[in-house]
Design a protein around this motif. Structure first.
Motif, PDB file in Angstrom:
ATOM      1  N   ARG A 110     -11.284  -8.726  -0.194  1.00  0.00           N
ATOM      2  CA  ARG A 110     -11.564  -9.280  -1.516  1.00  0.00           C
ATOM      3  C   ARG A 110     -10.852 -10.590  -1.814  1.00  0.00           C
ATOM      4  NH1 ARG A 110     -12.335  -4.197  -1.138  1.00  0.00           N
ATOM      5  NH2 ARG A 110     -13.866  -3.082  -2.408  1.00  0.00           N
ATOM      6  N   THR A 164      -3.919   1.046  -2.657  1.00  0.00           N
ATOM      7  CA  THR A 164      -4.677  -0.055  -2.072  1.00  0.00           C
ATOM      8  C   THR A 164      -4.491   0.002  -0.557  1.00  0.00           C
ATOM      9  OG1 THR A 164      -5.108  -2.431  -2.189  1.00  0.00           O
ATOM     10  CG2 THR A 164      -2.799  -1.748  -2.199  1.00  0.00           C
ATOM     11  N   SER A 165      -5.045  -0.975   0.127  1.00  0.00           N
ATOM     12  CA  SER A 165      -4.894  -1.024   1.580  1.00  0.00           C
ATOM     13  C   SER A 165      -4.994  -2.469   2.034  1.00  0.00           C
ATOM     14  CB  SER A 165      -5.982  -0.202   2.274  1.00  0.00           C
ATOM     15  OG  SER A 165      -7.258  -0.816   2.099  1.00  0.00           O
ATOM     16  N   SER A 205       0.812  -1.220   0.000  1.00  0.00           N
ATOM     17  CA  SER A 205       0.000   0.000   0.000  1.00  0.00           C
ATOM     18  C   SER A 205       0.844   1.269   0.000  1.00  0.00           C
ATOM     19  CB  SER A 205      -0.945   0.004   1.206  1.00  0.00           C
ATOM     20  OG  SER A 205      -0.228   0.158   2.418  1.00  0.00           O
ATOM     21  N   THR A 255      -5.020  -4.644  -9.130  1.00  0.00           N
ATOM     22  CA  THR A 255      -5.943  -5.774  -9.263  1.00  0.00           C
ATOM     23  C   THR A 255      -5.214  -7.105  -9.407  1.00  0.00           C
ATOM     24  OG1 THR A 255      -6.124  -5.616 -11.680  1.00  0.00           O
ATOM     25  CG2 THR A 255      -7.637  -4.271 -10.362  1.00  0.00           C
ATOM     26  N   GLU A 310      -6.924  -3.602   4.319  1.00  0.00           N
ATOM     27  CA  GLU A 310      -8.348  -3.934   4.454  1.00  0.00           C
ATOM     28  C   GLU A 310      -8.965  -4.290   3.107  1.00  0.00           C
ATOM     29  OE1 GLU A 310      -6.846  -1.655   7.747  1.00  0.00           O
ATOM     30  OE2 GLU A 310      -6.933  -1.147   5.593  1.00  0.00           O
ATOM     31  N   TRP A 311      -8.648  -3.537   2.068  1.00  0.00           N
ATOM     32  CA  TRP A 311      -9.193  -3.770   0.721  1.00  0.00           C
ATOM     33  C   TRP A 311      -8.759  -5.139   0.208  1.00  0.00           C
ATOM     34  CZ3 TRP A 311      -7.659  -4.773  -4.277  1.00  0.00           C
ATOM     35  CH2 TRP A 311      -8.564  -4.475  -5.304  1.00  0.00           C
TER      36      TRP A 311
END
Length: 321
Positions: A39, A31-32, A26, A155, A34-35
């Motif tokens: 997912r 991004t992070s 990150s 992604t 948590e993200w």
């Protein structure tokens, strides 16, 4: 007539020393932690050091498997390596590992089915052992996926890691332990869903990995489930007889989706995706190794393996350890 089987004599694994966390990613990608976890279920992954190659990883895993089997290089007459990130276009990574092992006999070659590679390699090796061509083989899944990632694409770059796992398979007469059966499939019309942007013949480069995530997710749950259903029906085994489900570690939601679709208890699912990420052809033997080491998978247990990767390729295997 005595039944010939391919028995798992030993297994081993290797992970590079460097651990790359979501928090570190990150710092250079939008991004992070948590993200990523929400997912994918991934918290961290291992990344090969500069100069550390797929053959290096596979060699280390092979040594661990040989030690576990209680045998030496002279006892091996075949090496099959599943990888999509070879050291060189040629010679094969298997040949490079053969040389690192100082092995001067037998045969060595690679199998390329991306994330399904280890399942494919087991099937190929099983046929050669049962046919009497070889007696004892090293089957290795080894990858340095970090080398083909676009580290600006959040992604894909958060999903993959490096590592290797290896099994010693030996030809044996009688008994119940060994590779029970397998189911292999591919469908090239979906090749664009998960691929690299380059290749020797097309662009004279390896390119970087690209993926249409939602489409791959949909195909993974359906195709993997269908493969496993075909396999257990063919082998006349009830799903309740499966002791452990050892899936390809692509995404925690895929693991749970497949288990739920087949009504496999989540308590029976071996998951290492949080610690390893997606290590492609290495993920199944890496997950298997961790479960053996922590005492979950024991000798005599019936394990259902599965994977789906670029191609699309997919497959499943039943192994009584």
């Amino acid at each position: 007539m005595t039944r010939i089987i391919s028995r798992v004599a030993g297994q081993g694994a290797y992970l590079p020393e460097r651990v790359l966390t979501n928090a570190e990613i990150s710092t250079f990608v939008d991004t992070s932690d948590e993200w990523i976890q929400a997912r994918t279920g991934i918290r961290e992954r291992h990344v090969a050091a500069d100069g550390e190659t797929t053959a290096d990883l596979g060699h280390a895993a092979a040594l661990a498997a040989l030690a576990d089997a209680g045998c030496g290089v002279d006892d091996i007459d075949l090496i099959v390596v599943a990888t999509t990130t070879p050291d060189l276009v040629f010679p094969s990574t298997a040949a490079l590992i053969q040389n690192k092992l100082d092995m001067r006999h037998g045969a060595a070659f690679d199998v390329q089915a991306v994330c399904s590679g280890f399942v494919y390699a087991l099937a190929v090796t099983d046929g050669l052992l049962k046919g009497g061509v070889f007696e004892r083989a090293l089957v290795i899944g080894a990858e340095t996926m970090s080398r083909i990632l676009n580290w600006e694409d959040r992604t894909t770059c958060v999903l993959f890691g490096d590592g290797a796992g290896a099994w010693v398979l030996e030809r044996a007469k009688g008994g119940k332990a060994g590779l029970v059966g397998y189911d292999l499939r591919s469908e090239g019309r979906y090749s664009g869903l998960l691929k690299t942007t380059g290749g020797v013949s097309s662009t004279q480069s390896s390119g970087v990995l690209t993926m249409e995530g939602p489409a791959v997710f949909k195909h993974a749950v359906t195709k993997i489930s269908n493969s496993m259903e075909r396999l257990i029906e063919r082998e006349k085994i009830a799903i309740e007889e499966i002791d452990w489900f050892v899936p390809h570690q692509a995404n925690q939601r895929i693991l749970e989706g497949v288990a739920d679709k087949l009504k496999i208890s989540r308590d029976k699912v071996i998951s290492t995706v949080a610690q390893h990420g997606n290590t492609s052809a290495a993920s199944v033997p890496l997950a298997f190794h961790q479960a053996v080491n922590d005492g979950r998978i024991k000798r005599g247990d019936l394990c259902l393996l599965e994977a789906l990767g670029g191609g699309l390729t997919w497959g499943s295997a039943l192994v009584r350890f």
